[in-house]
Design an enzyme around this catalytic site. Structure first.
Site, short mmCIF file in Angstrom:
data_model
loop_
_atom_site.label_atom_id
_atom_site.label_comp_id
_atom_site.label_asym_id
_atom_site.label_seq_id
_atom_site.Cartn_x
_atom_site.Cartn_y
_atom_site.Cartn_z
N CYS A 217 -2.91 -0.85 5.53
CA CYS A 217 -4.24 -1.47 5.64
C CYS A 217 -4.58 -2.27 4.37
O CYS A 217 -4.80 -1.68 3.31
CB CYS A 217 -5.28 -0.37 5.88
N CYS B 118 -7.99 -1.54 2.82
CA CYS B 118 -7.94 -0.20 2.20
C CYS B 118 -7.34 -0.29 0.81
O CYS B 118 -7.82 0.34 -0.14
CB CYS B 118 -7.11 0.76 3.05
#
Length: 131
Positions: A48, A51
């Site tokens: 991600c 993230c």
């Protein structure tokens, strides 16, 4: 035997400066209740991109670490490793950050938040308000 005990203890401590505990979700929830703190759960994934940005810029910020230390116990959950937990919380996108109060979900946000945005949200949540 002492070496095994030391390795166990060291394995339970997060790396220096890391705002996240190494406890699993259930243990972190129990500890947060015991300490009368919020439980912050960061659902993330190794692939991600937002993230990773949040990891570096938001979770790495000294003021965020200080806020978490004072107000919450924080745990990161990898959605690929903890699929059942991710399904239980109906995680559809990452990052998803959930705050639990006394074992119950109080609020969440989805997507990247910088330090200023996170702290504004966190203060509202700490005060018992849903932004």
């Amino acid at each position: 035997m002492l070496i095994a005990l030391a390795l166990c203890v060291l394995g339970c401590i997060s790396p220096a400066g890391d705002p996240f505990t190494e406890l699993g979700y259930d243990a972190a929830l129990a500890q947060a209740k015991k300490d009368q703190k919020l439980l912050l759960v960061d659902f993330t994934a190794s692939w991600c991109t937002p993230c990773k940005k949040m990891e570096k810029e938001t979770w790495g910020a000294a003021e965020v670490k200080a806020w978490l230390t004072a107000n919450a116990l924080a745990v990161q959950i990898d959605v690929d490793e903890e699929k059942e937990l991710a399904q239980r919380f109906k995680i559809e996108a990452m990052p998803t950050v959930i705050v639990m109060r006394e074992g119950v979900e109080f609020d969440r946000f989805v997507g990247y938040r910088d330090t200023k945005q996170f702290l504004a949200w966190a203060e509202e949540v700490r005060a018992g308000r849903k932004p």
